[in-house]
Structure formats: structure tokens, C-alpha cells
Scaffold this motif. Structure first.
Motif, PDB file in Angstrom:
ATOM      1  N   LEU A   1      13.494   4.790   3.305  1.00  0.00           N
ATOM      2  CA  LEU A   1      12.788   5.578   4.310  1.00  0.00           C
ATOM      3  C   LEU A   1      11.288   5.273   4.163  1.00  0.00           C
ATOM      4  O   LEU A   1      10.732   5.427   3.077  1.00  0.00           O
ATOM      5  CB  LEU A   1      13.060   7.067   4.106  1.00  0.00           C
ATOM      6  CG  LEU A   1      12.373   8.007   5.094  1.00  0.00           C
ATOM      7  CD1 LEU A   1      12.877   7.756   6.527  1.00  0.00           C
ATOM      8  CD2 LEU A   1      12.638   9.462   4.707  1.00  0.00           C
ATOM      9  N   CYS A   2      10.663   4.792   5.249  1.00  0.00           N
ATOM     10  CA  CYS A   2       9.235   4.471   5.243  1.00  0.00           C
ATOM     11  C   CYS A   2       8.475   5.467   6.132  1.00  0.00           C
ATOM     12  O   CYS A   2       8.986   5.903   7.162  1.00  0.00           O
ATOM     13  CB  CYS A   2       8.963   3.055   5.786  1.00  0.00           C
ATOM     14  SG  CYS A   2       9.681   1.781   4.739  1.00  0.00           S
ATOM     15  N   ALA A   3       7.232   5.764   5.761  1.00  0.00           N
ATOM     16  CA  ALA A   3       6.422   6.718   6.516  1.00  0.00           C
ATOM     17  C   ALA A   3       4.944   6.327   6.363  1.00  0.00           C
ATOM     18  O   ALA A   3       4.546   5.646   5.411  1.00  0.00           O
ATOM     19  CB  ALA A   3       6.676   8.128   6.002  1.00  0.00           C
ATOM     20  N   LEU A   4       4.137   6.724   7.359  1.00  0.00           N
ATOM     21  CA  LEU A   4       2.695   6.500   7.293  1.00  0.00           C
ATOM     22  C   LEU A   4       2.012   7.741   7.854  1.00  0.00           C
ATOM     23  O   LEU A   4       2.631   8.530   8.588  1.00  0.00           O
ATOM     24  CB  LEU A   4       2.285   5.227   8.044  1.00  0.00           C
ATOM     25  CG  LEU A   4       2.752   5.080   9.511  1.00  0.00           C
ATOM     26  CD1 LEU A   4       1.797   5.787  10.486  1.00  0.00           C
ATOM     27  CD2 LEU A   4       2.838   3.593   9.852  1.00  0.00           C
ATOM     28  N   ALA A   5       0.709   7.832   7.557  1.00  0.00           N
ATOM     29  CA  ALA A   5      -0.074   8.988   7.999  1.00  0.00           C
ATOM     30  C   ALA A   5      -1.054   8.547   9.088  1.00  0.00           C
ATOM     31  O   ALA A   5      -1.560   7.435   9.073  1.00  0.00           O
ATOM     32  CB  ALA A   5      -0.809   9.587   6.816  1.00  0.00           C
ATOM     33  N   GLU A   6      -1.305   9.438  10.004  1.00  0.00           N
ATOM     34  CA  GLU A   6      -2.208   9.152  11.110  1.00  0.00           C
ATOM     35  C   GLU A   6      -3.129  10.355  11.304  1.00  0.00           C
ATOM     36  O   GLU A   6      -2.676  11.479  11.390  1.00  0.00           O
ATOM     37  CB  GLU A   6      -1.406   8.908  12.392  1.00  0.00           C
ATOM     38  CG  GLU A   6      -2.298   8.558  13.586  1.00  0.00           C
ATOM     39  CD  GLU A   6      -1.480   8.305  14.839  1.00  0.00           C
ATOM     40  OE1 GLU A   6      -2.068   8.092  15.883  1.00  0.00           O
ATOM     41  OE2 GLU A   6      -0.192   8.356  14.730  1.00  0.00           O
ATOM     42  N   ASP A   7      -4.453  10.059  11.388  1.00  0.00           N
ATOM     43  CA  ASP A   7      -5.391  11.175  11.583  1.00  0.00           C
ATOM     44  C   ASP A   7      -5.580  11.419  13.066  1.00  0.00           C
ATOM     45  O   ASP A   7      -4.955  10.781  13.911  1.00  0.00           O
ATOM     46  CB  ASP A   7      -6.730  10.873  10.899  1.00  0.00           C
ATOM     47  CG  ASP A   7      -7.402   9.594  11.405  1.00  0.00           C
ATOM     48  OD1 ASP A   7      -6.947   9.114  12.465  1.00  0.00           O
ATOM     49  OD2 ASP A   7      -8.311   9.112  10.750  1.00  0.00           O
ATOM     50  N   VAL A   8      -6.522  12.337  13.345  1.00  0.00           N
ATOM     51  CA  VAL A   8      -6.711  12.756  14.741  1.00  0.00           C
ATOM     52  C   VAL A   8      -7.365  11.670  15.572  1.00  0.00           C
ATOM     53  O   VAL A   8      -7.281  11.675  16.824  1.00  0.00           O
ATOM     54  CB  VAL A   8      -7.545  14.041  14.801  1.00  0.00           C
ATOM     55  CG1 VAL A   8      -6.784  15.199  14.176  1.00  0.00           C
ATOM     56  CG2 VAL A   8      -8.897  13.851  14.108  1.00  0.00           C
ATOM     57  N   LEU A   9      -8.022  10.742  14.947  1.00  0.00           N
ATOM     58  CA  LEU A   9      -8.674   9.666  15.655  1.00  0.00           C
ATOM     59  C   LEU A   9      -7.736   8.496  15.907  1.00  0.00           C
ATOM     60  O   LEU A   9      -8.099   7.481  16.496  1.00  0.00           O
ATOM     61  CB  LEU A   9      -9.902   9.184  14.864  1.00  0.00           C
ATOM     62  CG  LEU A   9     -10.993  10.249  14.631  1.00  0.00           C
ATOM     63  CD1 LEU A   9     -12.132   9.666  13.806  1.00  0.00           C
ATOM     64  CD2 LEU A   9     -11.525  10.753  15.981  1.00  0.00           C
ATOM     65  N   GLY A  10      -6.476   8.695  15.402  1.00  0.00           N
ATOM     66  CA  GLY A  10      -5.499   7.645  15.631  1.00  0.00           C
ATOM     67  C   GLY A  10      -5.468   6.586  14.571  1.00  0.00           C
ATOM     68  O   GLY A  10      -4.782   5.566  14.697  1.00  0.00           O
ATOM     69  N   LYS A  11      -6.242   6.783  13.529  1.00  0.00           N
ATOM     70  CA  LYS A  11      -6.265   5.808  12.459  1.00  0.00           C
ATOM     71  C   LYS A  11      -5.099   6.090  11.533  1.00  0.00           C
ATOM     72  O   LYS A  11      -4.866   7.214  11.148  1.00  0.00           O
ATOM     73  CB  LYS A  11      -7.596   5.897  11.699  1.00  0.00           C
ATOM     74  CG  LYS A  11      -7.742   4.802  10.650  1.00  0.00           C
ATOM     75  CD  LYS A  11      -9.107   4.903   9.989  1.00  0.00           C
ATOM     76  CE  LYS A  11      -9.251   3.823   8.911  1.00  0.00           C
ATOM     77  NZ  LYS A  11     -10.602   3.895   8.276  1.00  0.00           N
ATOM     78  N   THR A  12      -4.345   5.085  11.204  1.00  0.00           N
ATOM     79  CA  THR A  12      -3.154   5.255  10.375  1.00  0.00           C
ATOM     80  C   THR A  12      -3.404   4.730   8.982  1.00  0.00           C
ATOM     81  O   THR A  12      -4.247   3.850   8.766  1.00  0.00           O
ATOM     82  CB  THR A  12      -1.960   4.506  10.986  1.00  0.00           C
ATOM     83  OG1 THR A  12      -2.285   3.113  11.049  1.00  0.00           O
ATOM     84  CG2 THR A  12      -1.616   5.043  12.382  1.00  0.00           C
ATOM     85  N   SER A  13      -2.609   5.261   8.121  1.00  0.00           N
ATOM     86  CA  SER A  13      -2.693   4.836   6.720  1.00  0.00           C
ATOM     87  C   SER A  13      -1.697   3.708   6.490  1.00  0.00           C
ATOM     88  O   SER A  13      -0.957   3.309   7.396  1.00  0.00           O
ATOM     89  CB  SER A  13      -2.376   6.013   5.797  1.00  0.00           C
ATOM     90  OG  SER A  13      -1.036   6.411   5.981  1.00  0.00           O
ATOM     91  N   GLU A  14      -1.752   3.236   5.288  1.00  0.00           N
ATOM     92  CA  GLU A  14      -0.778   2.215   4.927  1.00  0.00           C
ATOM     93  C   GLU A  14       0.629   2.855   4.868  1.00  0.00           C
ATOM     94  O   GLU A  14       0.786   4.041   4.563  1.00  0.00           O
ATOM     95  CB  GLU A  14      -1.133   1.609   3.581  1.00  0.00           C
ATOM     96  CG  GLU A  14      -2.446   0.816   3.603  1.00  0.00           C
ATOM     97  CD  GLU A  14      -2.746   0.218   2.261  1.00  0.00           C
ATOM     98  OE1 GLU A  14      -1.936   0.477   1.309  1.00  0.00           O
ATOM     99  OE2 GLU A  14      -3.733  -0.482   2.135  1.00  0.00           O
ATOM    100  N   SER A  15       1.599   2.066   5.147  1.00  0.00           N
ATOM    101  CA  SER A  15       2.987   2.558   5.139  1.00  0.00           C
ATOM    102  C   SER A  15       3.483   2.704   3.705  1.00  0.00           C
ATOM    103  O   SER A  15       3.205   1.856   2.859  1.00  0.00           O
ATOM    104  CB  SER A  15       3.890   1.581   5.906  1.00  0.00           C
ATOM    105  OG  SER A  15       5.220   2.003   5.822  1.00  0.00           O
TER     106      SER A  15
END
Length: 286
Positions: free
Chosen positions: A34-48
């Protein structure tokens, strides 16, 4: 397991994810990535980020919840189960021993002892059998002697004896001679419910010899007394006869002389003894 957003932290300009439970199905048993990533309000995502999830099917019966050898049966792929109990036990977990004595199976006052899927009876005296249902026949060994009739009772017996026998087991022959039914000259012989009298020749001979001895003594006394009386008779009258061949013309009173008082008393005593003797013989003859 999966992550779902719960709230947004604006002071830090990021979205916070929290962990929630994932309940896999039966067809999902195995290994999963199971893979997941984070995304802030500006649409910038983190590494998976990826994680490996190993899904196992854990049965509620693996912990052996059923007691006393009961079999656990799972209800589908759920955590629900039922216990199939062995004979003698009951309850949701087979935890209760069934009391086989609750129905009072022992008869005639027997004591019941509960076991596993069984019971045993301790019988009262006089009874036997698995449930104490059989009255023991105390007459089976034929305890009554001399053809006595045995009467079976509870843990005992009694005997009805034939005529002429007595005792708890009719072992004693009743002595019909105990009351001396025969006369003194006879011996009593005990028989079964009767008796017989047998002449005792020894006693009879002893009595006859005693009578003969008494008779001899009395005869001797009689002859002795007669001889003395003859000596006391006066025979001087014989000198007056001219011819002794002639008939006696003298009165017979000449033969009778006066006997002194003591001799007369002696004569009376001898005659009385004779009378007593003949009386005794007559009575014994009857």
C-alpha cells in the motif's frame, strides 16, 4: 490499512492524515503493498511512501475456546463460533458437566454417583443390579435344612420347618423324649415328630431279682417262725395212749397251747409280713 484525511492544519499549511482500521475480506488474504503520499493546500505533494501489509485469516477457534474436548465450529469468515460438546457436557463452551443423577435413576433407596456421561448406583443391603432394581434372593443357597421352606425377605430370610424340627435353619430335631413319656421300665427313643418306648430288660430283671430276694427272706422268716411254734406245742398227751394205732380220741385243743405273750406277738408280726408280701406281689402283678 489505509489513510484517510481528517482535518487540515492551516497554521502549518498541511493536511493531517490519521490511521483507520481496514478489515480485509476472505479473498484478500495474503501479502499487499500500500503506497500513499501527502498533499498540502497548495497542491504540493510529498514523496510517496509504501508499506507492505500481510493479511492473515485468524479463526476464533484457534484459541480452542470449547472446553472438555468440545469441537469449535466457526460461523463463516466471522469471529463467531459454536461449540459442539462431547456426551456428558453442555453449555456455550461445554463447560457444564451434565448431572446424570438428576433423574434419580437408582431404585430401592440406592445412592447415585455422577460420572462423565454415566452414573453408578450404590445399592441398599438386599438389592443389586446397575440401578439396584433386583432384590437379592437369600433363598438361592437353600439355607433351610431338613426339608424346611425358605421365605425370601429384604436382606434376610426365615424358614418354615417341617413337623419335628426347629431352629433358625430347621437344624434341630425336636426331642420328643424330653418330657419322659415312657414309664420307668421303658426307654424312650426319639424319632422325627414322634417317639417309641422299648422295654428295658435290665431294669425288669433287677426288679424281679429284688422281688425274689424279698420273697426268699420272707419265706425264711416264715419257716423259722413255724419251726419255733412247733417246739412250743405240748406233746405230753401222747403218753396217755394205750394203743397208738387207735384213732385219736382226744380233743384237738390239746395241740393248742398257750403261747407266751412275746411269742404270740412274734407270730402276729410274721403273719402280717406275709400279708404285706402277698399284697405287694398282687399290686405289682396288676
Amino acid at each position: 490499512m489505509t489513510y484517510t484525511p481528517l482535518q487540515v492544519d492551516h497554521s502549518r499549511n498541511k493536511t493531517v492524515f490519521v490511521r483507520s482500521m481496514w478489515r480485509p475480506q476472505q479473498n484478500q488474504v495474503g501479502s499487499h503493498i500500500l503506497c500513499a503520499l501527502a498533499e498540502d493546500v497548495l497542491g504540493k505533494t510529498s514523496e510517496s511512501r509504501c508499506i507492505k501489509i500481510l493479511v492473515k485469516d485468524i479463526s476464533p477457534c484457534d484459541s480452542s475456546p470449547c472446553e472438555h474436548g468440545g469441537s469449535c465450529i466457526r460461523q463463516g469468515i466471522t469471529q463467531n463460533y459454536v461449540c459442539n460438546c462431547v456426551s456428558g457436557y453442555t453449555g456455550s463452551l461445554c463447560q457444564t458437566d451434565i448431572d446424570e443423577c438428576s433423574s434419580y435413576p437408582c431404585h430401592h433407596g440406592g445412592t447415585c454417583r455422577d460420572g462423565v456421561n454415566m452414573f453408578s448406583c450404590f445399592c441398599s443391603p438386599g438389592f443389586t443390579g446397575r440401578m439396584c432394581q433386583t432384590d437379592i434372593d437369600e433363598c438361592a443357597s437353600s439355607p433351610c435344612q431338613n426339608q424346611g421352606t425358605c421365605n425370601d425377605l429384604v436382606n434376610q430370610y426365615n424358614c418354615t420347618c417341617m413337623a419335628g424340627y426347629s431352629g433358625y435353619q430347621c437344624q434341630t430335631d425336636t426331642d420328643e423324649c424330653v418330657d419322659h413319656p415312657c414309664s420307668s421300665l421303658f426307654d424312650c427313643q426319639d424319632l422325627v415328630n414322634q417317639f417309641s418306648c422299648t422295654l428295658n430288660t435290665g431294669k425288669l430283671m433287677a426288679i424281679l431279682m429284688s422281688l425274689m430276694l424279698i420273697a426268699g427272706v420272707l419265706t425264711f422268716l416264715f419257716l423259722l417262725a413255724k419251726r419255733r411254734r412247733y417246739k412250743d406245742v405240748d406233746h405230753t398227751w401222747l403218753a396217755n395212749f394205750q394203743d397208738i394205732r387207735k384213732p385219736d380220741s382226744q380233743p384237738k385243743l390239746v395241740f393248742r397251747t398257750k403261747i407266751p405273750h412275746k411269742k404270740l406277738q412274734h407270730r402276729w408280726t410274721v403273719e402280717r409280713i406275709r400279708k404285706l408280701f402277698f399284697t405287694f406281689c398282687k399290686n405289682n402283678g396288676d
